[in-house]
Enzyme design. Structure first.
Site, PDB file in Angstrom:
ATOM      1  N   GLU A  98      14.673   9.629  -4.981  1.00  0.00           N
ATOM      2  CA  GLU A  98      15.711   8.690  -4.564  1.00  0.00           C
ATOM      3  C   GLU A  98      15.934   7.598  -5.613  1.00  0.00           C
ATOM      4  O   GLU A  98      14.980   7.046  -6.162  1.00  0.00           O
ATOM      5  CB  GLU A  98      15.303   8.064  -3.231  1.00  0.00           C
ATOM      6  CG  GLU A  98      16.364   7.214  -2.561  1.00  0.00           C
ATOM      7  CD  GLU A  98      15.946   6.781  -1.153  1.00  0.00           C
ATOM      8  OE1 GLU A  98      16.799   6.272  -0.427  1.00  0.00           O
ATOM      9  OE2 GLU A  98      14.760   6.957  -0.803  1.00  0.00           O
TER      10      GLU A  98
ATOM     11  N   LYS B 286      24.000   8.439   1.287  1.00  0.00           N
ATOM     12  CA  LYS B 286      22.969   8.465   2.323  1.00  0.00           C
ATOM     13  C   LYS B 286      23.593   8.136   3.670  1.00  0.00           C
ATOM     14  O   LYS B 286      24.355   7.174   3.801  1.00  0.00           O
ATOM     15  CB  LYS B 286      21.868   7.451   1.979  1.00  0.00           C
ATOM     16  CG  LYS B 286      20.594   7.610   2.798  1.00  0.00           C
ATOM     17  CD  LYS B 286      19.479   6.733   2.212  1.00  0.00           C
ATOM     18  CE  LYS B 286      18.160   6.938   2.954  1.00  0.00           C
ATOM     19  NZ  LYS B 286      17.048   6.162   2.334  1.00  0.00           N
TER      20      LYS B 286
ATOM     21  N   CYS C 213      15.776  10.927   1.967  1.00  0.00           N
ATOM     22  CA  CYS C 213      14.618  10.223   2.521  1.00  0.00           C
ATOM     23  C   CYS C 213      14.655  10.067   4.043  1.00  0.00           C
ATOM     24  O   CYS C 213      14.294  10.982   4.763  1.00  0.00           O
ATOM     25  CB  CYS C 213      14.450   8.857   1.850  1.00  0.00           C
ATOM     26  SG  CYS C 213      12.771   8.172   2.041  1.00  0.00           S
TER      27      CYS C 213
ATOM     28  N   SER D 278     -18.863 -11.108  -6.323  1.00  0.00           N
ATOM     29  CA  SER D 278     -19.829 -11.852  -5.505  1.00  0.00           C
ATOM     30  C   SER D 278     -21.040 -11.023  -5.095  1.00  0.00           C
ATOM     31  O   SER D 278     -22.028 -11.569  -4.612  1.00  0.00           O
ATOM     32  CB  SER D 278     -19.134 -12.370  -4.241  1.00  0.00           C
ATOM     33  OG  SER D 278     -18.808 -11.286  -3.380  1.00  0.00           O
ATOM     34  N   GLY D 279     -20.950  -9.698  -5.224  1.00  0.00           N
ATOM     35  CA  GLY D 279     -22.018  -8.837  -4.732  1.00  0.00           C
ATOM     36  C   GLY D 279     -21.817  -8.386  -3.310  1.00  0.00           C
ATOM     37  O   GLY D 279     -22.671  -7.698  -2.741  1.00  0.00           O
ATOM     38  N   GLY D 280     -20.660  -8.741  -2.708  1.00  0.00           N
ATOM     39  CA  GLY D 280     -20.333  -8.294  -1.360  1.00  0.00           C
ATOM     40  C   GLY D 280     -19.470  -7.050  -1.380  1.00  0.00           C
ATOM     41  O   GLY D 280     -19.055  -6.561  -2.442  1.00  0.00           O
TER      42      GLY D 280
END
Length: 728
Positions: free
Chosen positions: A45, A114, A175, A357-359
């Site tokens: 598209e 369209k 689409c 941060s280690g998270g």
């Protein structure tokens, strides 16, 4: 008589307003289609101008340059003797339409607008385009003189028509017309159209892929025929990522498909079908045959051209394939990685900077960049993609560089930094160091305490008052302010390092700052405005905490990163409050007053099921009946909506995020709602309270009736026993 046709569907990584690059990619797809033996090529598209031009569709320049690109295509020798279908905006009678332009040998055959626009979720098509409402009708379109000069045509048909070649008939959907309940493919099939093309700009969402596949298969299962689906791929300047997956189906079965995620800018699939298979299939559907005999006709544009060669008996036809869907964790590993690559190579920057941060969240972001490095290695060394190699050399400002491993590449592209404070634990630093060491990012550790103390000192000099954490006797306002200082200082350091780290390495340019707030934290507002969640882009901003954990588990094995197991098991924490005897005292879920799993449920109910506070309570009081009382559910729903209301303003500045989750609270495109709410929701919460009281009264009534019934039963049993001589 010819009966075998080879059709090509193109997947293109276009870029809004990149007319030169878009033209090159279209020409490349035509070249590959011809090399594969195709006599018909279709594409995605609005491929000429790029899908996400948005308000640039109000500018006459966009239409002018689109016609200029079309003129280049019309006169290109490469486009000779192949039927071509391309997408562009067209203004007809001062009305703008999203169109397909079908041409052959310097002649435009049809402009097909369209008919159904998409205005949901991320899409606002009716802001710029109008639907073509004249069903099965074409009219004259007067071509620009620059086109007439090449084609000799002054007028061509525009409207809801089809192309009739010497051997078959081709129709079109664009689409949303596939997704709509009023799709055109059924009436087109009943009118004898055998090949239906859908040119699409469909974005990726986790777990969405099977929906599109079902739609494509079902488009020809009921009525038979060949359905050719061409989709965009990549980031063309927005938060969404177009996921490719162009495919070709025949009589309800998939024959060929493109990859869902890939770094390549052009991918063409070609399939040879036997037109007689369509005719035989349709003739066997007797009820459809009776319907077809009375179906209204589409205007046919007749063209003296055959898609099939005259002698094609030895040409092999395609056989059905099985579609293997990616798991959500695989989609996370590949989709955001491809999005980051597009953003990096098109932004002109030299890499990424990430506060690590280690998270789970920041680690997931780091692993996604590492996944991107793996994809680059595969594209260069296995796929031989010279465009990817050229882009990489330009990014790194090294025309001779060829990566030897993902780790080596990650070291040059990703810069990570652990920004510790007196409130940080040694465990989080160790996890950040271990992950950075494993993926080989350029990693540093800094302590931000001096900067934080400087801010507090200035405040104390002005006010003569010293704010304290609540653990040291301060109030809630002081506690929150001290946490926010740390978070905002990290944002300042992030941009300082991002702008200067390449300078320290003798490389030009700067780094893109990556954010790492997940979709649930955005929904709850569990972030500091203008803290290190504020960044240039965020690859996980549309992904839930639950899915991120699944992704991390997958990445542990996929990329051989055992340190991720420790990160997954660690409790999520902001580490902004003082430790208690060196031990973590703050966790995210305790701070938020809700779990991440609960947040995901709130998000889906709020956005997908369109629930306000009262409707959400009515649903959750049943869903959570085995876990919480009606009153507890009410308090949880109220708490969520209070937090949502007071934090909604943060969504106005949320970092542009990769769109992956259908309940994203992203304000700028996807989730258009106020950012100033009445936070006590007085009317709505009163309705919940009434429902809580009603449920309680019903339970009391049921309990009373049950008690009376039990007494009555006991009395009846006693009488029976007395009558039977049994001593009570």
């Amino acid at each position: 008589m010819g009966r075998k046709v080879t059709i090509a569907a193109s997947t293109l990584n276009q870029w809004a307003l990149d007319f030169e690059g878009n033209l090159d990619r279209i020409l490349q797809s035509i070249l590959e289609a011809k090399e594969l033996g195709a006599t018909f090529r279709t594409g995605p598209e609005l491929e000429i101008c790029g899908y996400s031009c948005e308000d640039h569709f109000y500018e006459s320049d966009t239409f002018l340059h689109s016609w200029e690109v079309l003129a280049e295509l019309l006169i290109a020798p490469l486009c000779k003797d192949i039927l071509i279908d391309v997408g562009m905006p067209v203004m007809h009678k001062n009305v703008c339409y999203n169109c397909r332009v079908i041409f052959l040998n310097k002649k435009i055959l049809l402009i097909r607008p369209k008919r159904i626009l998409c205005d949901s979720g991320n899409y606002r098509e009716s802001r710029w385009f109008t639907t073509w409402k004249k069903e099965r009708c074409v009219e004259d379109f007067y071509l620009p003189r620059m086109i007439t000069k090449h084609t000799g045509q002054r007028v061509v048909p525009i409207g809801d028509g089809v192309i009739s070649t010497l051997d078959t008939c081709i129709g079109f959907e664009i689409c949303e017309e596939l997704w709509s309940s009023a799709s055109s493919h059924i009436p087109l099939s009943l009118d004898g159209v055998e090949i239906i093309c859908n040119s699409s700009g469909s974005h990726t969402e986790l777990r969405k892929g099977f929906v599109m596949v079902d739609l494509v298969k079902n488009a020809t299962m009921k009525c038979g025929g060949c359905y050719v689906y061409s989709n965009l791929r990549g980031c063309d300047g927005q938060r969404i990522y177009f996921d490719g997956v162009s495919c070709i189906s025949l009589n309800g079965k998939i024959l060929n498909r493109a990859r869902q995620f890939a770094l390549g800018e052009v991918e063409v699939i070609a399939t040879t079908i036997d037109l007689e298979d369509i005719r035989t299939y349709r003739n066997s559907l007797r009820s459809n045959s009776h319907l077809a005999s009375s179906a209204p006709s589409y205007p046919r544009i007749v063209v003296d051209f055959s898609l099939s060669p005259e002698h094609d008996t030895t040409l092999p036809t395609a056989v059905p394939i099985e579609w293997h869907f990616l798991l959500p964790e695989e989609e996370i590993a590949q989709g955001p990685a491809c999005w980051l690559w597009d953003y990096l190579r098109r932004s002109g920057q030299g890499g990424f900077f990430l506060p690590l941060s280690g998270g789970v969240d920041s680690s997931s972001t780091a692993v996604i960049v590492y996944s991107m490095c793996n994809l680059i290695m595969e594209a260069i060394h296995q796929g031989g993609d010279q465009k990817v190699l050229s882009d990489l050399r330009r990014i790194l400002a090294n025309p001779e560089y060829t990566p030897k491993s993902p780790q080596e590449l990650c070291n040059k592209i990703l810069f990570t930094c652990y920004m510790g404070s007196e409130n940080s634990s040694k465990e989080t630093r160790a996890r950040a160091d271990a992950l950075a060491g494993t993926i080989c990012s350029t990693h540093t550790n800094i302590i931000i305490d001096k900067a934080v103390s400087a801010f507090i000192e200035v405040f104390t000099q002005v006010t003569t008052m010293l704010p304290k954490f609540s653990s040291n006797g301060g109030c809630a306002r002081q506690n929150l302010a001290l946490q926010n200082i740390q978070a905002r200082v990290r944002m300042v350091f992030s941009y300082l390092f991002a702008q200067l780290m390449l300078w320290t390495k003798g490389r030009p340019g700067g780094l893109l700052v990556l954010g790492s707030a997940n979709v649930d934290e955005s929904l709850r507002g569990y972030m500091t405005k203008y803290d290190c969640s504020s960044a240039d882009i965020n690859p996980i901003g549309g992904i839930s905490k639950t899915d991120l954990r699944r992704f991390m588990s997958y990445a542990t094995k996929k990329f051989k990163l055992p340190i991720l197991n420790e990160i997954i098991d660690a409790p999520p924490t902001a580490e902004l409050e003082p430790l208690r005897q060196g031990v973590l005292a703050q966790t995210d879920e305790e701070d938020m007053g809700m779990t991440y799993d609960e947040l995901s449920q709130y998000g889906r109910l709020r956005k997908i099921e369109c629930c306000g506070p009262y409707s959400m309570y009515c649903k959750l009081v049943q869903t959570w009946s085995s876990t919480y009382t009606p009153k507890q559910v009410a308090e949880k729903v109220k708490h969520f909506f209070r937090c949502y209301a007071i934090n909604r303003h943060k969504m106005t500045v949320v970092t542009p995020s990769y769109h992956a989750e259908s309940y994203s609270p992203e304000d700028n495109r996807f989730d258009l709602r106020p950012f100033l709410y009445r936070a006590n929701w007085s009317w709505q919460f009163r309705a919940i309270d009434k429902q809580v009281e009603y449920i309680a009264s019903v339970k009391r009534s049921d309990s009373t009736e049950s008690s009376l019934s039990l007494k009555s039963k006991k009395s009846s049993d006693s009488n029976v026993r007395l009558r039977s001589g049994v001593t009570v």
